[in-house]
Scaffold this motif. Sequence first.
Motif, PDB file in Angstrom:
ATOM      1  N   ALA A 177       0.836  -1.209   0.000  1.00  0.00           N
ATOM      2  CA  ALA A 177       0.000   0.000   0.000  1.00  0.00           C
ATOM      3  C   ALA A 177       0.871   1.260   0.000  1.00  0.00           C
ATOM      4  CB  ALA A 177      -0.929  -0.006   1.207  1.00  0.00           C
ATOM      5  N   VAL A 178       2.035   1.194   0.675  1.00  0.00           N
ATOM      6  CA  VAL A 178       2.947   2.332   0.697  1.00  0.00           C
ATOM      7  C   VAL A 178       3.670   2.469  -0.635  1.00  0.00           C
ATOM      8  CG1 VAL A 178       4.983   3.305   1.830  1.00  0.00           C
ATOM      9  CG2 VAL A 178       3.230   2.132   3.183  1.00  0.00           C
ATOM     10  N   LEU A 179       4.020   1.336  -1.240  1.00  0.00           N
ATOM     11  CA  LEU A 179       4.726   1.356  -2.530  1.00  0.00           C
ATOM     12  C   LEU A 179       3.799   1.701  -3.689  1.00  0.00           C
ATOM     13  CD1 LEU A 179       7.663   0.662  -3.485  1.00  0.00           C
ATOM     14  CD2 LEU A 179       6.779  -1.578  -4.162  1.00  0.00           C
ATOM     15  N   TRP A 180       2.504   1.547  -3.490  1.00  0.00           N
ATOM     16  CA  TRP A 180       1.529   1.725  -4.575  1.00  0.00           C
ATOM     17  C   TRP A 180       1.630   3.132  -5.163  1.00  0.00           C
ATOM     18  CZ3 TRP A 180      -0.906  -2.256  -6.612  1.00  0.00           C
ATOM     19  CH2 TRP A 180      -1.969  -2.041  -7.481  1.00  0.00           C
ATOM     20  N   PRO A 181       1.654   3.250  -6.501  1.00  0.00           N
ATOM     21  CA  PRO A 181       1.844   4.567  -7.129  1.00  0.00           C
ATOM     22  C   PRO A 181       0.644   5.500  -7.066  1.00  0.00           C
ATOM     23  CG  PRO A 181       1.655   2.841  -8.790  1.00  0.00           C
ATOM     24  CD  PRO A 181       1.670   2.143  -7.471  1.00  0.00           C
ATOM     25  N   GLY A 182      -0.476   5.047  -6.563  1.00  0.00           N
ATOM     26  CA  GLY A 182      -1.660   5.906  -6.487  1.00  0.00           C
ATOM     27  C   GLY A 182      -2.564   5.733  -7.692  1.00  0.00           C
ATOM     28  N   ASP A 183      -3.544   6.597  -7.782  1.00  0.00           N
ATOM     29  CA  ASP A 183      -4.500   6.499  -8.890  1.00  0.00           C
ATOM     30  C   ASP A 183      -3.896   7.043 -10.172  1.00  0.00           C
ATOM     31  OD1 ASP A 183      -6.475   5.409  -7.289  1.00  0.00           O
ATOM     32  OD2 ASP A 183      -7.220   7.386  -6.666  1.00  0.00           O
ATOM     33  N   PRO A 184      -4.257   6.453 -11.308  1.00  0.00           N
ATOM     34  CA  PRO A 184      -3.757   6.950 -12.589  1.00  0.00           C
ATOM     35  C   PRO A 184      -4.401   8.289 -12.934  1.00  0.00           C
ATOM     36  CG  PRO A 184      -5.393   5.235 -12.936  1.00  0.00           C
ATOM     37  CD  PRO A 184      -5.142   5.291 -11.464  1.00  0.00           C
ATOM     38  N   PRO A 185      -3.824   9.036 -13.892  1.00  0.00           N
ATOM     39  CA  PRO A 185      -4.445  10.295 -14.329  1.00  0.00           C
ATOM     40  C   PRO A 185      -5.888  10.062 -14.784  1.00  0.00           C
ATOM     41  CG  PRO A 185      -2.238  10.065 -15.240  1.00  0.00           C
ATOM     42  CD  PRO A 185      -2.568   8.761 -14.600  1.00  0.00           C
ATOM     43  N   PRO A 186      -6.785  11.016 -14.534  1.00  0.00           N
ATOM     44  CA  PRO A 186      -8.206  10.833 -14.875  1.00  0.00           C
ATOM     45  C   PRO A 186      -8.453  10.505 -16.346  1.00  0.00           C
ATOM     46  CG  PRO A 186      -7.901  12.750 -13.470  1.00  0.00           C
ATOM     47  CD  PRO A 186      -6.539  12.301 -13.862  1.00  0.00           C
ATOM     48  N   ARG A 187      -7.545  10.942 -17.223  1.00  0.00           N
ATOM     49  CA  ARG A 187      -7.765  10.706 -18.653  1.00  0.00           C
ATOM     50  C   ARG A 187      -7.604   9.248 -19.039  1.00  0.00           C
ATOM     51  NH1 ARG A 187      -2.495  12.366 -18.263  1.00  0.00           N
ATOM     52  NH2 ARG A 187      -0.937  11.103 -19.409  1.00  0.00           N
ATOM     53  N   LEU A 188      -6.980   8.443 -18.142  1.00  0.00           N
ATOM     54  CA  LEU A 188      -6.736   7.047 -18.452  1.00  0.00           C
ATOM     55  C   LEU A 188      -7.821   6.167 -17.837  1.00  0.00           C
ATOM     56  CD1 LEU A 188      -2.878   6.833 -17.790  1.00  0.00           C
ATOM     57  CD2 LEU A 188      -4.054   7.223 -19.973  1.00  0.00           C
ATOM     58  N   THR A 189      -8.290   5.224 -18.604  1.00  0.00           N
ATOM     59  CA  THR A 189      -9.304   4.288 -18.125  1.00  0.00           C
ATOM     60  C   THR A 189      -8.961   2.885 -18.607  1.00  0.00           C
ATOM     61  OG1 THR A 189     -10.684   4.656 -20.083  1.00  0.00           O
ATOM     62  CG2 THR A 189     -11.120   6.043 -18.149  1.00  0.00           C
ATOM     63  N   GLY A 190      -9.638   1.898 -18.021  1.00  0.00           N
ATOM     64  CA  GLY A 190      -9.498   0.519 -18.489  1.00  0.00           C
ATOM     65  C   GLY A 190      -8.067   0.027 -18.478  1.00  0.00           C
ATOM     66  N   LYS A 191      -7.664  -0.588 -19.580  1.00  0.00           N
ATOM     67  CA  LYS A 191      -6.341  -1.184 -19.681  1.00  0.00           C
ATOM     68  C   LYS A 191      -5.248  -0.128 -19.538  1.00  0.00           C
ATOM     69  CE  LYS A 191      -3.415  -4.027 -22.666  1.00  0.00           C
ATOM     70  NZ  LYS A 191      -3.312  -4.756 -23.962  1.00  0.00           N
ATOM     71  N   ALA A 192      -5.455   1.050 -20.096  1.00  0.00           N
ATOM     72  CA  ALA A 192      -4.451   2.110 -20.003  1.00  0.00           C
ATOM     73  C   ALA A 192      -4.209   2.504 -18.545  1.00  0.00           C
ATOM     74  CB  ALA A 192      -4.890   3.325 -20.814  1.00  0.00           C
ATOM     75  N   ALA A 193      -5.268   2.543 -17.745  1.00  0.00           N
ATOM     76  CA  ALA A 193      -5.123   2.885 -16.331  1.00  0.00           C
ATOM     77  C   ALA A 193      -4.346   1.800 -15.588  1.00  0.00           C
ATOM     78  CB  ALA A 193      -6.494   3.085 -15.705  1.00  0.00           C
ATOM     79  N   ARG A 194      -4.681   0.546 -15.878  1.00  0.00           N
ATOM     80  CA  ARG A 194      -3.963  -0.566 -15.236  1.00  0.00           C
ATOM     81  C   ARG A 194      -2.484  -0.529 -15.604  1.00  0.00           C
ATOM     82  NH1 ARG A 194      -7.941  -3.808 -17.419  1.00  0.00           N
ATOM     83  NH2 ARG A 194      -6.407  -5.038 -18.596  1.00  0.00           N
ATOM     84  N   THR A 195      -2.210  -0.306 -16.882  1.00  0.00           N
ATOM     85  CA  THR A 195      -0.826  -0.281 -17.353  1.00  0.00           C
ATOM     86  C   THR A 195      -0.031   0.820 -16.659  1.00  0.00           C
ATOM     87  OG1 THR A 195      -1.485  -1.154 -19.514  1.00  0.00           O
ATOM     88  CG2 THR A 195       0.643  -0.012 -19.388  1.00  0.00           C
ATOM     89  N   TRP A 196      -0.637   1.991 -16.508  1.00  0.00           N
ATOM     90  CA  TRP A 196       0.034   3.112 -15.840  1.00  0.00           C
ATOM     91  C   TRP A 196       0.421   2.727 -14.418  1.00  0.00           C
ATOM     92  CZ3 TRP A 196      -0.391   6.150 -11.546  1.00  0.00           C
ATOM     93  CH2 TRP A 196       0.273   7.375 -11.540  1.00  0.00           C
ATOM     94  N   VAL A 197      -0.511   2.136 -13.676  1.00  0.00           N
ATOM     95  CA  VAL A 197      -0.262   1.758 -12.283  1.00  0.00           C
ATOM     96  C   VAL A 197       0.786   0.649 -12.196  1.00  0.00           C
ATOM     97  CG1 VAL A 197      -1.270   0.706 -10.223  1.00  0.00           C
ATOM     98  CG2 VAL A 197      -2.523   2.480 -11.457  1.00  0.00           C
ATOM     99  N   LEU A 198       0.614  -0.399 -13.006  1.00  0.00           N
ATOM    100  CA  LEU A 198       1.493  -1.564 -12.891  1.00  0.00           C
ATOM    101  C   LEU A 198       2.913  -1.262 -13.342  1.00  0.00           C
ATOM    102  CD1 LEU A 198      -0.975  -4.354 -14.070  1.00  0.00           C
ATOM    103  CD2 LEU A 198      -0.210  -3.866 -11.744  1.00  0.00           C
ATOM    104  N   GLU A 199       3.073  -0.448 -14.363  1.00  0.00           N
ATOM    105  CA  GLU A 199       4.421  -0.106 -14.811  1.00  0.00           C
ATOM    106  C   GLU A 199       5.190   0.627 -13.723  1.00  0.00           C
ATOM    107  OE1 GLU A 199       4.126   2.050 -18.455  1.00  0.00           O
ATOM    108  OE2 GLU A 199       3.999   0.247 -19.698  1.00  0.00           O
TER     109      GLU A 199
END
Length: 426
Positions: free
Chosen positions: A64-86
């Motif tokens: 939870a501490v390492l987690w990068p937070g929420d992706p930018p609002p413009r990203l949804t679906g797969k793009a949002a997951r990719t942003w977080v996981l990368e």
Amino acid sequence: MNPRAGVKQSATRRAGQGLLEVLPAAERAFVQRSASHLGMTEQETRQVAEIAADLAAWNEESIAVLWPGDPPPRLTGKAARTWVLERLRERWASMKAAPNRYTGFGPATRPTSAKPELVVEDRNTLGFGHCPVASPKTRCCNLMTLDAVENCGFGCSYCSIQSFYHDDRIYLDAGLAEKLRRIEIDPRQTYHIGTGQSSDSLLWGNKLGLLDELTGFARRHPNVILEMKTKSRNVAYFLEQDIPRNLICTWSLNTPTIIAHEEHQTATLIERLRAARKVADRGVLVGFHFHPMVHYHGWRADYAAVFARLAAEFDPSEVVLVSFGTLTFIKPVMRLIRGRALKTQILKMPLADAGGKFSYPEEVKLDLFRHAYRGLHAWHGRVFFYLCMEPPGLWQPVFGHDYPSNAAFEAAMTSSYLAKIHRSAQ
């Protein structure tokens, strides 16, 4: 749950479920919520569970501490997951690239385990053949292995034996004597046979006449170099019996830091060296394996101290071999390490492809092995040095020479061993 009952689990619940179960409750809940919120696939959820398990094992802050937070609002679906996981993977990789620190990894982190159950039974076959971890992509000595005992009673965090056996039973073969007599040994060949691949060679002493049979086998076949490899201090048998010259005892050594934190229930470094000294005083040739060498904060000085002590306490005429190697994993072992939920930093390392396995990048290996070889410079030319299960390209930059083939390596090794065995008998 009956998988045929028609009840379909969600991807989030199925993915990495084994690891999720061993995570601390808070981390498990966080992974499940995050996977559900972002709509992660099974594979993505499994990867996040692996990262969470690693952080728990390393005594690091939670996912939870390492987690990068929420992706930018413009990203949804797969793009949002990719942003977080990368970004999560980048932070995880950065932590693995930094040298391990064992400060704070005190005795309280050592696992406690029940005493393993010794099972005596007539095994169907005797495990005798080529080294099970040999690979055409590494320079291999063509060692033959003999499984006189199956499964190990020690608890080294990195051990590959745990991928072959899945219980706390140690199997001793009641029919070992007869099986040893049935092994066909060509008197015109030289054999190098090790007994420490599926268990520790000395941990069990002479239970069931085990060492009686193995020393008898070596005595009947003087063209066999029988190697007993151990992390034990249990050498009473060798101090009381007449040992054939072609039987050698070798110790797997490491720094006190690694022994204390990653080689659980084994003998300490001092105990191993004292045991080796006692055996050498009886005229038995000894050897030392630095495998695995581990890269951590302070490794250079710690290993140098071990090399200095070896050079001070043993004459090279008593030592038949020194080998170097490092951590190499296959995926099943990595899964088992994470699934054991131990406090260990053994997977806190940059993983590079190593012929279908995973190990340190080449530059880290070269630093480790060159340091080790230089640390025993007084033994150069008088003891046989080699790399175990490492790529052929590392030999020249470490030792200043290499071998064109595994057969050439094997021939040089056995020739060196036999020469020292013959000198020790004079």
